[in-house]
Design an enzyme around this catalytic site. Sequence first.
Site, short mmCIF file in Angstrom:
data_model
loop_
_atom_site.label_atom_id
_atom_site.label_comp_id
_atom_site.label_asym_id
_atom_site.label_seq_id
_atom_site.Cartn_x
_atom_site.Cartn_y
_atom_site.Cartn_z
CG HIS A 1 8.72 2.73 -77.62
ND1 HIS A 1 10.49 2.71 -77.07
CD2 HIS A 1 9.49 2.85 -78.86
CE1 HIS A 1 10.48 1.40 -78.05
NE2 HIS A 1 9.84 1.70 -78.97
N GLY B 1 10.91 13.83 -79.76
CA GLY B 1 11.68 15.25 -80.46
C GLY B 1 12.40 16.02 -80.90
CB ILE B 2 15.37 15.60 -79.37
CG1 ILE B 2 15.06 16.15 -78.32
CG2 ILE B 2 16.63 17.34 -79.32
CD1 ILE B 2 15.44 15.26 -76.63
#
Length: 340
Positions: free
Chosen positions: A237, A270-271
Site C-alpha cells: 500500500h 516505488g516504480i
Amino acid sequence: MKEVKEKARELMQGFCRVCKVCDGRACVGEVPGMGGLGTAASFKNNISALASVKLNMRLLHGVTEPDTSCSVLGYDLAMPVMAAPIGGVSFNMGGKVGEEDYIDAVVSGSKACGVIGCTGDGVPPFIHEAGYAAIVKNGGLGIPFIKPWEGGELDEKLEKARATGCAAFGMDVDAAGLVTLRQMGRPVSPKTPAELEKIVSKVHGWDAKFILKGIMTPDEALLAAEVGADAIVVSNHGGRVLDHTPGTAEVLPAIAEAVSGKLAILVDGGIRDGADVLKMVALGADAVMIGRPVSVAAVGGLQEGVETYFNTLKGQLVQAMILTGSQTVKDLTSRVIHRG
C-alpha cells in the site's frame, strides 16, 4: 514533465513536495498526505529494493524497435503498466484539483495511452462516485478497487461498480491497515479465505475478473489462487499501512515462483521510470501499477499530464529494452538481471 511537475508542486504544497527523487524521505509520516506511515521505512524500502536490482547491458544484437505490448487479464496493453488506484485528492493532495477532474484525467489519460486506469475508494462517497463516472465515460475501460469494508457497504459498492461496465474488479485488502477509516466510523478489516471465495464467486458470476491487492508473501499468494482470484497485486500500500515491511521488489521473485501460471501477477511500489518497469517484469510480474507519479501528473497537468508521463515512461522502457537486448516483453526475464 518539468512543467507538469512544477505545476503539481504549486498545487500540492503542504501535501507533496514533488521531489526530484520520490523516495519517501521528505514526507516521513505524512499520512494523510502522500508520505509513508511512521518512519516511512516501507515506502523507502520499496525504493531501495528496486534500486538494488542491477541490469545486464547487452548491445551485440539486432533489437532496435522493441515491442512493449502485452496482454494481461484480457486487456491488450501498449506496455505492461496500469495506473494504481489512488483517490482522496482533498485530504491527500491538497484539493486544488477536484476529485472528478483528477480521476477522469487518470482513467482517460490511461486509455489514451493504451493502458488501464484504476480507481480508488474511501469514506466520502464522491471518491468512488467520481471513479465510477470516469470508467463509464471511458466505456467501461477502467478497474474499480473497493476497500475491504465490513457489513453491507462492500456488496453495495460492488453492485455500483458493476454498473460501470468494467471487466475486472479489485479489492485492496492492504487498506485494512488504514486506521483513519475506522476513526471515521467506516471500518475495514482483513478478509478470510472463505469470505474472499464468496466475493470472487460473485464477481465471476458477472463474467468479470477479480484482483486481490496487498499480497506480500508466497503463502498468501497461494491462498489468493486457491480462492479463485484472477490476479494479485504485490503491494504494501505504498508504505502507508504498516511500517518496516520489505520492498515489493524484494518479495516479488519468491511470490512469482509460487504462483506463476496460476494467476496474473501485478506489482506496485516505488516504480518511477521505464527501467523500473523492466526490472519488475524481469523479477516475475506480468505488469506493474504506478501510483504517486501518475497522481502528480494528473494534478499538475490533468489528462495531458498523465499522457505526457506515460509517453515518457514508454520511451524509457523502449530504451531499456534495447540496451538489454529485449525484443518483446516476454524477453524480460531473469536474463536481464545481473546476479553479482
